[in-house]
Scaffold this motif. Structure first.
Motif, mmCIF file in Angstrom:
data_model
loop_
_atom_site.group_PDB
_atom_site.id
_atom_site.type_symbol
_atom_site.label_atom_id
_atom_site.label_comp_id
_atom_site.label_asym_id
_atom_site.label_seq_id
_atom_site.Cartn_x
_atom_site.Cartn_y
_atom_site.Cartn_z
ATOM 1 N N LEU A 199 -5.665 -2.535 -13.225
ATOM 2 C CA LEU A 199 -4.882 -1.630 -12.393
ATOM 3 C C LEU A 199 -5.396 -1.661 -10.955
ATOM 4 C CD1 LEU A 199 -4.717 1.360 -14.895
ATOM 5 C CD2 LEU A 199 -2.907 -0.303 -14.395
ATOM 6 N N PRO A 200 -4.506 -1.525 -9.976
ATOM 7 C CA PRO A 200 -4.951 -1.572 -8.585
ATOM 8 C C PRO A 200 -5.797 -0.362 -8.232
ATOM 9 C CG PRO A 200 -2.652 -0.898 -8.711
ATOM 10 C CD PRO A 200 -3.054 -1.309 -10.102
ATOM 11 N N GLU A 201 -6.706 -0.550 -7.279
ATOM 12 C CA GLU A 201 -7.553 0.547 -6.829
ATOM 13 C C GLU A 201 -6.742 1.608 -6.112
ATOM 14 O OE1 GLU A 201 -11.238 1.366 -3.676
ATOM 15 O OE2 GLU A 201 -10.440 -0.650 -3.963
ATOM 16 N N LYS A 202 -5.676 1.179 -5.436
ATOM 17 C CA LYS A 202 -4.891 2.116 -4.647
ATOM 18 C C LYS A 202 -3.504 1.544 -4.421
ATOM 19 C CE LYS A 202 -6.392 0.185 -0.230
ATOM 20 N NZ LYS A 202 -6.969 0.456 1.100
ATOM 21 N N VAL A 203 -2.604 2.409 -3.976
ATOM 22 C CA VAL A 203 -1.292 1.986 -3.504
ATOM 23 C C VAL A 203 -1.435 1.629 -2.023
ATOM 24 C CG1 VAL A 203 1.101 2.686 -3.099
ATOM 25 C CG2 VAL A 203 -0.105 3.460 -5.170
ATOM 26 N N ALA A 204 -0.993 0.451 -1.641
ATOM 27 C CA ALA A 204 -1.131 0.000 -0.260
ATOM 28 C C ALA A 204 -0.347 0.907 0.678
ATOM 29 C CB ALA A 204 -0.640 -1.439 -0.123
ATOM 30 N N MET A 205 -0.915 1.156 1.851
ATOM 31 C CA MET A 205 -0.248 2.006 2.835
ATOM 32 C C MET A 205 1.150 1.479 3.162
ATOM 33 S SD MET A 205 -2.294 4.554 3.792
ATOM 34 C CE MET A 205 -4.024 5.054 3.725
ATOM 35 N N ALA A 227 1.432 9.034 -2.904
ATOM 36 C CA ALA A 227 0.891 8.168 -3.955
ATOM 37 C C ALA A 227 -0.213 8.880 -4.710
ATOM 38 C CB ALA A 227 0.352 6.867 -3.357
ATOM 39 N N ILE A 228 -0.341 8.544 -5.982
ATOM 40 C CA ILE A 228 -1.521 8.892 -6.782
ATOM 41 C C ILE A 228 -2.216 7.576 -7.077
ATOM 42 C CG2 ILE A 228 -2.373 9.839 -8.958
ATOM 43 C CD1 ILE A 228 0.001 11.747 -8.958
ATOM 44 N N ASN A 229 -3.324 7.336 -6.377
ATOM 45 C CA ASN A 229 -4.028 6.060 -6.499
ATOM 46 C C ASN A 229 -4.837 5.970 -7.782
ATOM 47 O OD1 ASN A 229 -3.286 5.127 -3.757
ATOM 48 N ND2 ASN A 229 -4.530 6.877 -3.143
ATOM 49 N N TYR A 251 -5.558 10.380 -4.054
ATOM 50 C CA TYR A 251 -4.130 10.356 -3.753
ATOM 51 C C TYR A 251 -3.917 10.235 -2.253
ATOM 52 C CZ TYR A 251 -4.594 15.398 -2.672
ATOM 53 O OH TYR A 251 -4.959 16.617 -2.144
ATOM 54 N N THR A 252 -2.701 9.915 -1.866
ATOM 55 C CA THR A 252 -2.364 9.696 -0.471
ATOM 56 C C THR A 252 -1.258 10.648 -0.054
ATOM 57 O OG1 THR A 252 -2.957 7.357 -0.653
ATOM 58 C CG2 THR A 252 -1.612 7.995 1.236
ATOM 59 N N VAL A 253 -1.440 11.270 1.104
ATOM 60 C CA VAL A 253 -0.455 12.211 1.637
ATOM 61 C C VAL A 253 0.067 11.711 2.969
ATOM 62 C CG1 VAL A 253 -1.479 14.198 0.466
ATOM 63 C CG2 VAL A 253 -2.231 13.607 2.793
ATOM 64 N N LEU A 254 1.261 12.178 3.326
ATOM 65 C CA LEU A 254 1.822 11.923 4.643
ATOM 66 C C LEU A 254 1.594 13.127 5.527
ATOM 67 C CD1 LEU A 254 5.238 10.254 3.719
ATOM 68 C CD2 LEU A 254 2.994 9.180 4.016
#
Length: 353
Positions: A166-172, A274-276, A345-348
């Motif tokens: 699984l990827p470490e993160k969702v790419a920006m 995203a939830i990385n 996770y990633t936020v905007l």
């Protein structure tokens, strides 16, 4: 004897790699759901709280809270994936798609991408890739989770172990920003904070200060709202004899509380993109008080957008322990027993530019 028409749920030996499941029971999300979610979590993010705020940034109205959207999609999958779960363990590669608005109807489908029996031969780990869609077949959420599921028969043969990479993160660059979003009308006073994307630094840690004590009614209402019928959360006859002797708080409810608490320090993080990755590292129960803190792991600019930036965050939630000391895993990877969630996770967030 009459044919048995009830559904006992899938056990570990019922899954196979590549298995595709179309989940039953579409769900139309309403303003009532949104209001009840606020009542359960206290979430205060403005974009999901007021039509007027959302319309000032180009959207047709208040969006359904991203975590409520997550739970509604997750809830579609439970009857087929985790009805007989011991615990939901973690998440990866989660990407939020088009926003959800009141009146949208959600469906979900899943594919089994990994299986691994545990050494006790009584349970196994099932990895699934799930996709949530709205009534126009637009993707609202795409994610992977893994869950520990009971075996029906501990002597049943096990499939060859396959743990997906699984990827470490969702790419920006892969984050989705609503096409009609225009932040020129964004009001930081109404949003609740003057701090924008430029004001955060990689490595910065934010103690969200507030705490929220869990009540038995909170997670019972929440799991029923999402139509999550996993026995570990609602059936005391089952779980009273189990490992802990009482019902587990749904781990997703802890995610929601951590996100709601993060408003104090991250009020302008208007969308979860995203939830990385994430782990429920210890159980929570009624009576526990949940706290949270966040660390900025990464800052990113988005293609063709000067008004929106992304923050990759690591949020730790604890029970009965304020987060001033920022507890995390030790050198061996073991977490203190008070840590219940480690979420990446990633936020905007609005930019000044």
């Amino acid at each position: 004897m009459a044919a048995i028409k009830t559904n006992p749920g899938n056990f570990f030996e019922d899954f196979h790699i590549g298995q595709e499941i179309q989940h039953a029971v579409p769900r139309t999300v309403t303003e009532g759901d949104a209001a009840l979610y606020i009542g359960l979590t206290g979430s205060r993010f403005a974009l999901s709280s007021a039509d007027s705020f959302a319309q000032n940034v180009g959207l047709p109205g208040a969006t359904i809270d991203d975590m409520l959207a997550f739970h509604m999609v997750f809830g579609r999958t439970v009857a087929d994936i985790s009805l007989n779960a011991v615990a939901n363990l973690g998440y990866a590669a989660g990407r939020f798609g088009v926003p959800i608005y009141p009146g949208d109807s959600l469906t979900a489908r899943s594919t089994v991408i990994g299986l691994k029996e545990n050494s006790n031969h009584e349970t196994g780990i099932v990895y699934v890739h799930s996709v949530g869609l709205n009534q126009a077949d637009e993707v609202v959420l795409d994610y992977v989770r893994w869950v520990m599921v009971r075996k029906r028969d501990r002597l049943a043969p096990s499939p060859e172990a396959l743990v997906p990479q699984l990827p470490e993160k969702v790419a920006m660059a892969d984050l989705e920003v609503p096409l009609d979003l225009d932040l020129s009308g964004y009001d930081t006073v109404l949003a609740g904070s003057p701090y924008l994307w430029e004001d955060y630094a990689v490595g910065e840690k934010i103690d969200h200060v507030d705490g929220m004590t869990l009540e038995e009614s909170d997670h019972m209402i929440a799991t029923r709202l999402y139509q999550n019928n996993a026995k570990v959360h609602f059936n005391q006859h089952t779980e009273g004899q189990g490992r802990f002797g009482r019902r587990l708080i749904y781990g997703g409810h802890i995610i929601s509380l951590a996100r709601a608490l993060s408003f104090n320090g991250l009020a302008n993080a208007f969308r979860v993109a995203a939830i990385n990755g994430g782990r429920h590292v210890n159980p929570s129960f009624a009576g526990d008080t949940i706290y949270a803190w966040s660390e900025v792991l990464e800052k990113g600019e988005l293609p063709d957008r000067r008004d929106v930036g992304a923050l990759r965050l690591r949020t730790i939630a604890t029970k009965d322990l304020a987060c001033g000391d920022h507890p995390g895993p030790d050198s061996t990877g073991k977490y203190p027993e008070n840590v219940v969630l480690d979420l990446d996770y990633t936020v905007l967030m609005k930019r000044r530019g």
